[in-house]
Write a protein that holds these residues in place. Structure first.
Motif, PDB file in Angstrom:
ATOM      1  N   GLN A 112      22.009  -3.199 -13.540  1.00  0.00           N
ATOM      2  CA  GLN A 112      22.131  -4.036 -14.732  1.00  0.00           C
ATOM      3  C   GLN A 112      23.172  -3.398 -15.655  1.00  0.00           C
ATOM      4  OE1 GLN A 112      18.532  -5.594 -16.558  1.00  0.00           O
ATOM      5  NE2 GLN A 112      17.471  -5.457 -14.593  1.00  0.00           N
ATOM      6  N   CYS A 113      22.792  -2.328 -16.377  1.00  0.00           N
ATOM      7  CA  CYS A 113      23.802  -1.689 -17.238  1.00  0.00           C
ATOM      8  C   CYS A 113      24.798  -0.873 -16.422  1.00  0.00           C
ATOM      9  CB  CYS A 113      23.134  -0.804 -18.284  1.00  0.00           C
ATOM     10  SG  CYS A 113      22.518   0.778 -17.651  1.00  0.00           S
ATOM     11  N   GLY A 114      24.381  -0.392 -15.252  1.00  0.00           N
ATOM     12  CA  GLY A 114      25.277   0.347 -14.372  1.00  0.00           C
ATOM     13  C   GLY A 114      25.345   1.842 -14.629  1.00  0.00           C
ATOM     14  N   TYR A 115      24.616   2.318 -15.636  1.00  0.00           N
ATOM     15  CA  TYR A 115      24.759   3.746 -15.975  1.00  0.00           C
ATOM     16  C   TYR A 115      24.247   4.661 -14.865  1.00  0.00           C
ATOM     17  CZ  TYR A 115      25.380   7.757 -18.982  1.00  0.00           C
ATOM     18  OH  TYR A 115      25.832   8.947 -19.506  1.00  0.00           O
ATOM     19  N   CYS A 116      23.179   4.266 -14.216  1.00  0.00           N
ATOM     20  CA  CYS A 116      22.612   5.117 -13.153  1.00  0.00           C
ATOM     21  C   CYS A 116      23.329   4.912 -11.820  1.00  0.00           C
ATOM     22  CB  CYS A 116      21.127   4.809 -12.972  1.00  0.00           C
ATOM     23  SG  CYS A 116      20.811   3.212 -12.156  1.00  0.00           S
ATOM     24  N   THR A 117      24.172   3.881 -11.735  1.00  0.00           N
ATOM     25  CA  THR A 117      24.682   3.423 -10.436  1.00  0.00           C
ATOM     26  C   THR A 117      25.521   4.449  -9.668  1.00  0.00           C
ATOM     27  OG1 THR A 117      24.672   1.202 -11.393  1.00  0.00           O
ATOM     28  CG2 THR A 117      25.787   1.466  -9.282  1.00  0.00           C
ATOM     29  N   LEU A 147      16.524   7.886 -11.314  1.00  0.00           N
ATOM     30  CA  LEU A 147      15.820   6.925 -12.172  1.00  0.00           C
ATOM     31  C   LEU A 147      16.765   5.806 -12.612  1.00  0.00           C
ATOM     32  CD1 LEU A 147      13.822   9.401 -14.434  1.00  0.00           C
ATOM     33  CD2 LEU A 147      13.253   8.493 -12.164  1.00  0.00           C
ATOM     34  N   CYS A 148      16.175   4.628 -12.815  1.00  0.00           N
ATOM     35  CA  CYS A 148      16.924   3.482 -13.335  1.00  0.00           C
ATOM     36  C   CYS A 148      16.151   2.925 -14.518  1.00  0.00           C
ATOM     37  CB  CYS A 148      17.103   2.406 -12.255  1.00  0.00           C
ATOM     38  SG  CYS A 148      17.924   0.919 -12.871  1.00  0.00           S
ATOM     39  N   ARG A 149      16.712   3.115 -15.712  1.00  0.00           N
ATOM     40  CA  ARG A 149      16.024   2.649 -16.923  1.00  0.00           C
ATOM     41  C   ARG A 149      15.956   1.124 -16.962  1.00  0.00           C
ATOM     42  NH1 ARG A 149      15.725   6.355 -21.253  1.00  0.00           N
ATOM     43  NH2 ARG A 149      14.708   4.656 -22.363  1.00  0.00           N
ATOM     44  N   CYS A 150      16.846   0.454 -16.241  1.00  0.00           N
ATOM     45  CA  CYS A 150      16.841  -1.007 -16.220  1.00  0.00           C
ATOM     46  C   CYS A 150      15.844  -1.556 -15.205  1.00  0.00           C
ATOM     47  CB  CYS A 150      18.233  -1.544 -15.901  1.00  0.00           C
ATOM     48  SG  CYS A 150      19.484  -1.092 -17.105  1.00  0.00           S
ATOM     49  N   GLY A 151      15.287  -0.697 -14.382  1.00  0.00           N
ATOM     50  CA  GLY A 151      14.290  -1.160 -13.417  1.00  0.00           C
ATOM     51  C   GLY A 151      14.866  -2.008 -12.301  1.00  0.00           C
TER      52      GLY A 151
HETATM   53 FE1  FES Z   1      20.827   0.505 -16.005  1.00  0.00          FE
HETATM   54 FE2  FES Z   1      20.052   1.655 -13.720  1.00  0.00          FE
HETATM   55  S1  FES Z   1      21.239  -0.163 -13.961  1.00  0.00           S
HETATM   56  S2  FES Z   1      19.889   2.433 -15.723  1.00  0.00           S
END
Ligand code: FES
Ligand code: FES
Length: 173
Positions: A112-117, A147-151
């Motif tokens: 989703q946000c892509g930060y963990c990607t 971990l993925c905060r966006c789930g």
């Molecule tokens: Fe947002 Fe994983 S896509 S933290």
């Protein structure tokens, strides 16, 4: 690592010389003894694809591959990279051709946000190389350090399940 540390620029502190293969390119770098691999990548080399989340080995956002093995860059000192092969998210694609794991993440909308990607993808590439995950339960367990905060876990799992055979077949990374 050089036996004789050099003085580091205007910092006044001694630096160490390291030689590594970074995303396929030989690099010779001067690093301070306390610099982490994560800060080396982001602050010194401007390779910001590798993300800083917790900076304490808890989230997996900083996952990179050292000699093909996934590690947390925030817990790895840069001096430990001397003589190693370091692969980051920037080094996975072959020119314009995405790594199968990258392509699968896009196909399955695994973010989703892509930060963990970037960390998820590097970790999944390392997982493929380990060859230990044989079903979805094992993939979940062996990816539990990311971990993925966006789930987005369901889609991440789908992407990895699809890409694992392709990674094995193509001998990636
Ligand atoms: Fe947002 Fe994983 S896509 S933290
Ligand atoms: Fe390295 Fe969270 S930033 S594990």
């Amino acid at each position: 690592m050089s036996a004789t540390p050099e003085r580091g620029g205007d910092t006044g502190f001694a630096t160490h010389s390291i030689a590594l293969l970074l995303n396929g390119h030989p690099r010779q770098l001067q690093v301070l003894p306390w610099t982490t691999a994560l800060d080396l990548l982001r602050e010194q080399l401007d390779l910001t694809g590798t993300k800083k989340g917790c900076d304490h080995g808890q989230c997996g956002a900083c996952t990179v591959l050292v000699d093909g093995r996934r590690v947390n860059a925030c817990l790895t000192l840069a001096v430990m990279l001397d003589g190693k092969e370091l692969t980051t998210i920037e080094g996975l694609a072959d020119g314009d051709e995405l790594h199968p794991m990258q392509a699968a993440f896009i196909k399955h909308d695994a973010f989703q946000c892509g930060y963990c990607t970037p960390g998820q993808i590097c970790s999944a590439v390392g997982l493929a190389k380990e060859g230990r995950a044989t079903d979805s339960a094992e993939i979940r367990e062996l990816m539990s350090g990311n971990l993925c905060r966006c789930g987005a876990y369901g889609n991440i799992l789908d992407a990895i399940e699809e890409a694992l055979p392709a990674c094995h077949k193509a001998g990636h990374p």
